[in-house]
Design an enzyme around this catalytic site. Sequence first.
Site, PDB file in Angstrom:
ATOM      1  N   LYS A  21       0.859  -1.188   0.000  1.00  8.66           N
ATOM      2  CA  LYS A  21       0.000   0.000   0.000  1.00  8.66           C
ATOM      3  C   LYS A  21       0.899   1.243   0.000  1.00  8.66           C
ATOM      4  O   LYS A  21       1.959   1.246   0.641  1.00  8.66           O
ATOM      5  CB  LYS A  21      -0.834  -0.057   1.283  1.00  8.66           C
ATOM      6  CG  LYS A  21      -1.908   0.980   1.458  1.00  8.66           C
ATOM      7  CD  LYS A  21      -2.636   0.726   2.807  1.00  8.66           C
ATOM      8  CE  LYS A  21      -3.843   1.625   2.974  1.00  8.66           C
ATOM      9  NZ  LYS A  21      -4.597   1.315   4.224  1.00  8.66           N
TER      10      LYS A  21
ATOM     11  N   SER B 142      -9.190   1.223   3.454  1.00  5.80           N
ATOM     12  CA  SER B 142      -8.402   2.024   2.550  1.00  5.80           C
ATOM     13  C   SER B 142      -7.328   1.231   1.813  1.00  5.80           C
ATOM     14  O   SER B 142      -6.732   1.753   0.880  1.00  5.80           O
ATOM     15  CB  SER B 142      -7.735   3.157   3.336  1.00  5.80           C
ATOM     16  OG  SER B 142      -6.850   2.636   4.308  1.00  5.80           O
TER      17      SER B 142
ATOM     18  N   SER C  29      -9.360  -1.076   7.636  1.00  7.43           N
ATOM     19  CA  SER C  29      -8.831  -0.924   6.280  1.00  7.43           C
ATOM     20  C   SER C  29      -8.174  -2.159   5.691  1.00  7.43           C
ATOM     21  O   SER C  29      -7.858  -2.173   4.498  1.00  7.43           O
ATOM     22  CB  SER C  29      -7.835   0.249   6.232  1.00  7.43           C
ATOM     23  OG  SER C  29      -8.515   1.478   6.329  1.00  7.43           O
TER      24      SER C  29
END
Lengths: 396, 396
Positions: free
Chosen positions: A36, A113, A137
Site C-alpha cells: 500500500k 483504505s 482498512s
Amino acid sequence: MADIINAFVDGGEFRIEGAAQGSLANPLTGRSFVAKDLFDVAGYPTGGGNPDWQRDNPTPTAHAWAVQTLLDAGASLIGKTITDEVSLGILGENPFYGTPLNSAAPDRVPGGSSSGTAAAVAAGLCDTGLGSDTGGSVRVPASFCGLYGIRPTHGRLDLTGMLPQAPSSDTTGWFARDAATFRDVSSVLLGETIDTSTPTRLVIAVDAFGFCEPETTRALSPLVEALAGLVDDVTEEVMAPQGLSVWGRAQRTLQPAEAWATFSDWVERTNPRLAFNVARGLVMGSQVPEADWHWANMMRREVRARLEYLLPPGTVLAMPTTPFPAPKKGLPLAEQNRLRDLILCLCAHGGLAGLPQVSIPGGLVDGAPVGLSILAGRMEDARLISLACALENART
Amino acid sequence: MADIINAFVDGGEFRIEGAAQGSLANPLTGRSFVAKDLFDVAGYPTGGGNPDWQRDNPTPTAHAWAVQTLLDAGASLIGKTITDEVSLGILGENPFYGTPLNSAAPDRVPGGSSSGTAAAVAAGLCDTGLGSDTGGSVRVPASFCGLYGIRPTHGRLDLTGMLPQAPSSDTTGWFARDAATFRDVSSVLLGETIDTSTPTRLVIAVDAFGFCEPETTRALSPLVEALAGLVDDVTEEVMAPQGLSVWGRAQRTLQPAEAWATFSDWVERTNPRLAFNVARGLVMGSQVPEADWHWANMMRREVRARLEYLLPPGTVLAMPTTPFPAPKKGLPLAEQNRLRDLILCLCAHGGLAGLPQVSIPGGLVDGAPVGLSILAGRMEDARLISLACALENART
C-alpha cells in the site's frame, strides 16, 4: 491485466527482488507482494493516495520495516498500490487515482483504505500484499474482495516507515488468497512459527450477527457451523453489551480526532487538495469536543475489558467482518457515509481494543463475497492463522 | 508574457471577435476583455476554478449575458481566467491552476476570487475583464492589484450564465486600469449613459478607516482629500454602529450557508476534489445553526437601513477597500483565515446591503497597491463612475 485492475499508483509498478536464498531456502522465495502506498519503499515516493502528500514529503531512502522483512524473507516487491487518501476511507474510491477493481464483484467497490493491495491480490497479480488497518482498512477489503486478511495485535509489529493515521489504532496487516500463503507470510511478519494447534472454544457474537443483514448471516452460517465442528465448546454471547453502535460512535470520536492531530500541521501549512469527504472527515475530527473525546476513551476501556473477559487463551470469537458485501461504486456521499457507519459498528472493536482479527472468505451474497471474522486475545494472532488453515482444510 | 502572468485557465486563451461596427462605431470596438471562468462562453467549458466542476457540467452552448453584452458592444474576448474554486476564496491562490501574478506586487497574492481577471487587466493583457463579487471578489483584487473595480447594485445586472455562489449577494463586476475605459465598459454593462455629474456630499467612514492598518489610512489620505475637494460638503460618520465585525460575522454566517445550499447537491453527489480550506468553508456552511442564520438576516436589515440612511441620492461614502495591501503568497491557513476575516469586515456591507461600490487605485503601502472605495445608494452606480473619472482628472 494490471491496467484493468488499476491497483497500482502512477509509476508504482516495478520489481525489487527478495533476498537470494542461502543454504536453506528463504521462507517466501518465489512469492511476490505489493505494498500500500503508505509504506516507504526506498527510492520511490510515498504518496499516501494523495498527490499533495507525495509532493510535500521527501522520497524515502529506506524501506519500511514490513517491506524490508518480506524482502529479507525472499519475497519480491512488484509495486505500490492505491489507498484511500492518507488512509481516510473505507470504501476504496480515490478520485485522484481511480477505484481499484474488485475482481470478485466488478461493479462494486473493493473496500478501503487498502484498496489497491486487496485488488492486486484478488486479481492474482501477486501472492500477498501489505495494507494497514486503523478502523477496518484490511478487514473490510478482505471481506469485500473474498480474501484472507489480518489485523494483528495492536503494537505487535514495528510500524517504522508506515504513514500513520491514528497511532492508538494503527496496525500493519496483509492479505492472501489461500490459507497456506497466508500462514507463510504471517509467520514471517509475526516472527513466530505457526503450528497446527487451534483454539478449543468458540464464542458466536449474536449481536454482531443480528446487526448485519440477514442475507449475510445466512451466507456465513455454513462456515460458522464448520468452525463449530473444529472446537470442543460453542457458546453464544453478546459481544458488546453497551451496543455495537456505542462502540462505533466511540471509535468515530477517537479516530478522527487523532487523525486530525496527525495531519493538521500538513493541512494547515499546505492547504492540500482532498476529496470533499476526506476533508469533511478531517474538519469533523478538528471539531471533536474535549469531553466527547474523554468519554470515548472511557468506553474504550470498557471495550477492552469486555473482549478480554470474552477471550481468554484458547477461545475465539466469530462475527461477520462487514454487515453486507461491497456496495456499488459511485454512490452519493450521504449513502456512502450511512454505509460507512454501519460497517464501522462491526469494525470499531479493532481500533478500540487492539485484539487480533482474521477475516476469512466467508460466502456470497448476490454473487459478491462477504467475510467471516475470528478474533482472539492479545498476541494470539498465530492461533487465528492456525484456525483459518484448519477451516480451509475442513472445507475442502 | 501570458505564461508568466498565469491568468488563464488551461485552454482558456482564445479569441472571439466583438460585433463588427455598424453605421456608428460600437462603443467598445478595439477593446479586449477576459471573463472569469465562472462565466459561460459558448463552446468552452465553464470550469469554475475546479477540474471536477468542469468535468461534471456540460459545456455551455450560449454566452453569459455579460459576455454577450460586451461582445455586442464590439469588445473581443481573449480568454477565460482563473478563479478561486467555485468563487470560494478571497486571496486568489488556486492549487489546481496556480496563483495568477499580481504584477503590481509579484511576491503577493492577486486577491480573489476574480484573481485571473485582475491579473490579466493589471498586466495589460487586455483592457477590461469580468469578475464576480459576492463577498468582495472584485473589490479585493482591485485593491490588491491597483485597479478600478466595481461591485454594482445587487440585482441590477442579468446574471444569466454566471455560476452562482450565494444569490442574495452575487453580482457581476469588472475591472480597468484607467477611468476612461472603466467608464466606457460601465456604460455598456449598466446600460446607462454616464455623464459628468458627480455627488455633492461626502461621508468619510471613520470606523472603517480606524479598522484598517494605520499605513493604509495614511496611504489613502491624499486621495480622500482630493475627493473632498470635489464635493460641497464633507462629514465624518460611523458607518457601522453595530460594529464592522458584527456586520462581518453576519455575512460570514449568511454567505457560507447560502453557498452550501448552492453547492451541496454537487458535493454530495460527486465528492469533488477541493482545496482543504474550500472544503472546510463548505462544511462550516453546512453547520450554520438555523437560529444564527435567522439573526444574521435581522442584522442584514439593519445594515441596509443604516446605509440607506447614510446615502441619500447625491451622497457618497469613502472607505478603505481592504485593511491592508495584498498579503504575501503561501501563508499558512490559520494566517490566511485571520486575514480573510479582517478583509471581510470591510467588505461585508456589499453582500449584506447590495449597494454599488467602486474601488479606485488608492496608494501604496510598502510598494504594494491598496484601494479607496466609494459607495452610493441603490442604482447610483453611474454617479460612482463619474466621480472616479473626476477624481482621476483632478489627480493628473
